[in-house]
Design a protein around this motif. Structure first.
Motif, PDB file in Angstrom:
ATOM      1  N   TYR A 297       1.290 -13.872  27.844  1.00 22.87           N
ATOM      2  CA  TYR A 297       1.838 -14.760  28.031  1.00 22.87           C
ATOM      3  C   TYR A 297       1.561 -15.830  26.734  1.00 22.87           C
ATOM      4  CZ  TYR A 297       3.172 -19.139  29.368  1.00 22.87           C
ATOM      5  OH  TYR A 297       3.843 -20.207  29.813  1.00 22.87           O
ATOM      6  N   ALA A 298       2.998 -15.543  26.041  1.00 26.65           N
ATOM      7  CA  ALA A 298       2.848 -17.098  25.255  1.00 26.65           C
ATOM      8  C   ALA A 298       3.759 -18.322  26.013  1.00 26.65           C
ATOM      9  CB  ALA A 298       3.580 -16.787  23.970  1.00 26.65           C
ATOM     10  N   SER A 299       2.971 -19.291  25.574  1.00 29.67           N
ATOM     11  CA  SER A 299       3.663 -20.611  26.131  1.00 29.67           C
ATOM     12  C   SER A 299       5.272 -21.376  25.858  1.00 29.67           C
ATOM     13  CB  SER A 299       2.798 -21.665  26.571  1.00 29.67           C
ATOM     14  OG  SER A 299       2.274 -22.299  24.910  1.00 29.67           O
ATOM     15  N   TYR A 300       5.256 -20.813  23.690  1.00 23.37           N
ATOM     16  CA  TYR A 300       5.923 -20.840  23.484  1.00 23.37           C
ATOM     17  C   TYR A 300       7.672 -20.207  23.325  1.00 23.37           C
ATOM     18  CZ  TYR A 300       2.856 -18.788  19.942  1.00 23.37           C
ATOM     19  OH  TYR A 300       2.062 -17.917  18.994  1.00 23.37           O
ATOM     20  N   ASN A 301       8.706 -20.472  23.650  1.00 25.68           N
ATOM     21  CA  ASN A 301       9.492 -18.620  23.710  1.00 25.68           C
ATOM     22  C   ASN A 301      11.034 -19.273  22.918  1.00 25.68           C
ATOM     23  OD1 ASN A 301      10.137 -16.345  24.879  1.00 25.68           O
ATOM     24  ND2 ASN A 301      11.691 -17.873  26.446  1.00 25.68           N
ATOM     25  N   GLU A 302      11.044 -20.142  22.044  1.00 28.12           N
ATOM     26  CA  GLU A 302      11.974 -21.014  21.334  1.00 28.12           C
ATOM     27  C   GLU A 302      12.054 -20.608  20.351  1.00 28.12           C
ATOM     28  OE1 GLU A 302      14.605 -21.959  23.568  1.00 28.12           O
ATOM     29  OE2 GLU A 302      13.900 -20.808  25.269  1.00 28.12           O
ATOM     30  N   SER A 303      11.170 -19.094  19.563  1.00 29.74           N
ATOM     31  CA  SER A 303      10.902 -18.460  18.220  1.00 29.74           C
ATOM     32  C   SER A 303      10.248 -17.415  18.134  1.00 29.74           C
ATOM     33  CB  SER A 303       9.671 -20.071  17.566  1.00 29.74           C
ATOM     34  OG  SER A 303       9.476 -19.296  16.734  1.00 29.74           O
ATOM     35  N   GLU A 304      11.509 -16.525  17.592  1.00 25.29           N
ATOM     36  CA  GLU A 304      11.555 -14.497  17.106  1.00 25.29           C
ATOM     37  C   GLU A 304      10.151 -14.959  16.152  1.00 25.29           C
ATOM     38  OE1 GLU A 304      15.557 -16.586  17.893  1.00 25.29           O
ATOM     39  OE2 GLU A 304      14.371 -17.448  16.074  1.00 25.29           O
ATOM     40  N   PHE A 305       9.684 -15.634  15.810  1.00 22.67           N
ATOM     41  CA  PHE A 305       7.819 -15.425  15.210  1.00 22.67           C
ATOM     42  C   PHE A 305       7.229 -15.186  16.673  1.00 22.67           C
ATOM     43  CE2 PHE A 305      10.425 -17.185  12.365  1.00 22.67           C
ATOM     44  CZ  PHE A 305      10.329 -16.465  10.660  1.00 22.67           C
ATOM     45  N   ALA A 306       7.262 -14.604  17.711  1.00 23.13           N
ATOM     46  CA  ALA A 306       6.500 -14.416  18.867  1.00 23.13           C
ATOM     47  C   ALA A 306       5.404 -14.127  18.320  1.00 23.13           C
ATOM     48  CB  ALA A 306       7.334 -13.567  19.468  1.00 23.13           C
ATOM     49  N   PRO A 307       4.233 -13.813  18.942  1.00 19.72           N
ATOM     50  CA  PRO A 307       2.551 -13.398  18.954  1.00 19.72           C
ATOM     51  C   PRO A 307       2.542 -11.716  19.238  1.00 19.72           C
ATOM     52  CG  PRO A 307       2.850 -14.163  20.838  1.00 19.72           C
ATOM     53  CD  PRO A 307       4.077 -14.809  20.486  1.00 19.72           C
ATOM     54  N   PHE A 308       3.463 -11.341  20.545  1.00 15.40           N
ATOM     55  CA  PHE A 308       2.895  -9.365  20.739  1.00 15.40           C
ATOM     56  C   PHE A 308       4.195  -8.921  20.207  1.00 15.40           C
ATOM     57  CE2 PHE A 308       2.253 -12.602  24.819  1.00 15.40           C
ATOM     58  CZ  PHE A 308       0.710 -13.092  23.575  1.00 15.40           C
ATOM     59  N   THR A 309       3.747  -7.407  19.354  1.00 13.42           N
ATOM     60  CA  THR A 309       4.437  -6.958  18.988  1.00 13.42           C
ATOM     61  C   THR A 309       5.194  -5.428  20.121  1.00 13.42           C
ATOM     62  OG1 THR A 309       3.182  -6.305  18.046  1.00 13.42           O
ATOM     63  CG2 THR A 309       4.002  -7.445  17.241  1.00 13.42           C
ATOM     64  N   VAL A 310       5.528  -4.514  20.293  1.00 10.48           N
ATOM     65  CA  VAL A 310       5.810  -2.954  20.614  1.00 10.48           C
ATOM     66  C   VAL A 310       4.691  -1.845  19.400  1.00 10.48           C
ATOM     67  CG1 VAL A 310       6.651  -0.996  21.730  1.00 10.48           C
ATOM     68  CG2 VAL A 310       6.631  -3.691  22.289  1.00 10.48           C
ATOM     69  N   ASP A 311       3.662  -1.538  19.726  1.00  8.42           N
ATOM     70  CA  ASP A 311       3.299  -1.027  18.724  1.00  8.42           C
ATOM     71  C   ASP A 311       2.829   0.109  19.134  1.00  8.42           C
ATOM     72  OD1 ASP A 311       1.589  -0.201  16.704  1.00  8.42           O
ATOM     73  OD2 ASP A 311       2.358  -1.551  15.112  1.00  8.42           O
ATOM     74  N   ASN A 312       2.378   1.083  18.771  1.00 13.74           N
ATOM     75  CA  ASN A 312       1.659   2.668  18.096  1.00 13.74           C
ATOM     76  C   ASN A 312       0.531   2.606  19.251  1.00 13.74           C
ATOM     77  OD1 ASN A 312       3.754   4.796  18.230  1.00 13.74           O
ATOM     78  ND2 ASN A 312       3.951   4.179  16.209  1.00 13.74           N
ATOM     79  N   GLN A 313      -0.280   1.786  17.927  1.00 17.92           N
ATOM     80  CA  GLN A 313      -1.807   1.996  18.353  1.00 17.92           C
ATOM     81  C   GLN A 313      -1.900   0.692  18.864  1.00 17.92           C
ATOM     82  OE1 GLN A 313      -4.051   3.013  16.301  1.00 17.92           O
ATOM     83  NE2 GLN A 313      -2.876   4.126  15.028  1.00 17.92           N
ATOM     84  N   PHE A 314      -1.394  -0.045  19.765  1.00 14.92           N
ATOM     85  CA  PHE A 314      -1.681  -0.610  20.429  1.00 14.92           C
ATOM     86  C   PHE A 314      -1.389  -0.483  22.490  1.00 14.92           C
ATOM     87  CE2 PHE A 314      -1.936  -2.645  16.977  1.00 14.92           C
ATOM     88  CZ  PHE A 314      -3.165  -3.206  16.395  1.00 14.92           C
ATOM     89  N   ASN A 315      -0.285  -0.332  22.342  1.00 19.55           N
ATOM     90  CA  ASN A 315       0.375  -0.662  23.343  1.00 19.55           C
ATOM     91  C   ASN A 315       1.358   1.555  24.514  1.00 19.55           C
ATOM     92  OD1 ASN A 315       2.472  -1.778  22.394  1.00 19.55           O
ATOM     93  ND2 ASN A 315       2.242  -3.395  22.460  1.00 19.55           N
ATOM     94  N   LEU A 316       2.114   1.599  23.539  1.00 19.36           N
ATOM     95  CA  LEU A 316       2.540   2.446  23.670  1.00 19.36           C
ATOM     96  C   LEU A 316       2.821   3.267  22.207  1.00 19.36           C
ATOM     97  CD1 LEU A 316       5.851   0.938  24.640  1.00 19.36           C
ATOM     98  CD2 LEU A 316       4.166   2.075  25.815  1.00 19.36           C
ATOM     99  N   ARG A 317       2.321   5.052  22.498  1.00 17.68           N
ATOM    100  CA  ARG A 317       2.353   5.646  21.977  1.00 17.68           C
ATOM    101  C   ARG A 317       3.266   6.666  21.712  1.00 17.68           C
ATOM    102  NH1 ARG A 317      -3.061   8.206  25.079  1.00 17.68           N
ATOM    103  NH2 ARG A 317      -2.223   6.727  26.174  1.00 17.68           N
ATOM    104  N   GLY A 318       3.438   6.946  19.764  1.00 19.54           N
ATOM    105  CA  GLY A 318       5.153   7.401  19.720  1.00 19.54           C
ATOM    106  C   GLY A 318       5.726   6.593  19.814  1.00 19.54           C
TER     107      GLY A 318
END
Length: 419
Positions: A297-318
């Motif tokens: 969870y990030a408290s700021y939601n009004e920016s496209e420069f968001a802190p979280f990503t979907v990525d092979n190495q961290f959450n979804l393999r493939g």
């Protein structure tokens, strides 16, 4: 009077025979690079104290968690009717570990990360190392961590990281590639509350900037942003894991909370929190079921420069590298690991996995997390090549196939178990 004397004698005899045996001596066998003085500081059982089987079992778990120890056991030797000798038998790990990660950068070029870490620096279970990364741009970092520097519960760590990447910022699902530059230094303290719980508190001073590299900027996004920030970090780990070489049982939870000060505009300040809960269970003699739930969870939601990503190495393999970005997430990873071959120091392990999750897009509500169009599902197979005498020496290969909203697929390579 004689009855009183008889009762006292019986009570004294009962007391003497009910006393716990005394530990006369504690020794260690098998030590080569591990400093014996460190182990004597860490174990809770001491000589000239009563034998406590629970404390001994806890000490074995404690030693097995150290990076420098592959396996620890204990032998109890009777010296007299009331005294014992404890011998801790240690099988050490090799702890100078190289690392390699290979991927495709967001501009299609070859990307890699190489690292080298010593996990038993000075024989004191200190971590010393660094990395170099080429992901369109050059990045590097250096780390030193001494968890038992001050006492057997209190330690210190420092790091310096310059991370420069070519990252997509998504606008209506269209990626606009920015050069992201994040450079800063951190100092933090580590404290072991008890055997199962420990905490970290740290302060990082950093400069963060985004600049367009080789794509056109749409009018709604700026060509560049920069901010000088201070990140206050707190971590809390609860660990009930029992580790025997490649097999893990138990539960672990890791909470990471950061408050970032000094941001402005699209790089605003705010709270960033992540929590990972892991569950492991041994199945039969050769199987291991492992599951992980990740929440963010990030408290700021009004920016496209968001802190979280979907990525092979961290959450979804493939899934691919940085395929989506958001301000909150839910990810579930579960896999079954099975030992196919085990020969002395070598293990070949196969696994089948399912990864699923969703990420909240910037400027969207929490119902965006549950949207069927946002849920990703990946499944696949993998192999693990494991060296039992080298800490974290697991070469990992997974192939994941997308079954959800984004049906990507691909091979994921890494060092160490996925979680």
């Amino acid at each position: 009077m004689k009855y009183f004397s008889l009762v006292c004698a019986l009570l004294m005899t009962s007391f003497l025979f009910s006393q716990e045996p005394i530990i006369e001596e504690i020794t260690f066998e098998g030590l080569k690079r591990v400093d014996e003085s460190l182990l004597r500081r860490l174990i809770k059982v001491k000589s000239q104290t009563a034998y406590d089987s629970i404390k001994v079992a806890t000490d074995i778990e404690r030693l097995n968690r150290l990076p420098a120890i592959a396996n620890a056991t204990v032998v109890q030797t009777k010296l007299t009717d009331s005294t014992y000798k404890l011998t801790y038998k240690i099988v050490e790990n090799f702890t100078i570990i190289p690392g390699l990660r290979i991927s495709e950068a967001n501009d299609g070029s070859f990307a890699f990360r190489v690292s080298a870490f010593e996990f038993n620096f000075l024989g004191q279970s200190q971590i010393l190392g660094g990395f170099y990364q080429r992901d369109v741009f050059d990045s590097y970092g250096a780390y030193w961590e001494a968890p038992f520097l001050i006492t057997n519960k209190l330690g210190l760590g420092v790091n310096y990281i310059k991370n420069v990447t070519f990252e997509p910022i998504y606008l209506d699902e269209t990626p606009i590639n920015y050069k992201k530059d994040d450079v800063g230094a951190e100092i933090y303290g580590l404290y072991e509350i008890d055997f199962h719980n420990k905490a970290e508190l740290g302060v990082r001073v950093l400069k963060e900037s985004y600049d367009i590299d080789d794509t056109e900027v749409q009018s709604v996004l700026p060509a560049g942003l920069d901010a000088n920030k201070v990140s206050l970090r707190g971590e809390y780990e609860t660990n009930f894991l029992n580790i025997t070489y490649q097999y893990v049982e138990g539960v672990r939870n890791l909470l990471d909370v950061r408050y970032v000060l000094g941001g402005d505009g699209l790089l605003e300040e705010g709270l960033v929190a992540q929590n990972a809960t892991e569950y492991f269970k041994k199945i039969g003699t050769k199987g291991n079921w492992a599951s992980r739930l990740q929440l963010g969870y990030a408290s700021y939601n009004e920016s496209e420069f968001a802190p979280f990503t979907v990525d092979n190495q961290f959450n979804l393999r493939g899934a691919g590298n940085d395929i989506d970005r958001g301000t909150s997430f839910v990810f579930v990873n579960t896999e079954y690991r099975h030992t196919l071959i085990e020969k002395d120091w070598f293990v070949l392990q196969g696994n089948a996995f399912v990864d699923a999750g969703s990420i909240r897009s910037p400027r969207e509500g929490f119902d965006n997390l549950a949207s069927i169009n946002n849920v990703e599902l990946y499944s696949g197979l993998g192999v693990r090549f494991i060296h039992k005498r080298i800490f974290n020496a697991v070469i990992r290969l997974d192939y994941g196939v997308g079954l959800g909203a984004t049906q990507n697929r691909g091979l994921v390579f890494g060092i160490g178990q996925y979680f």
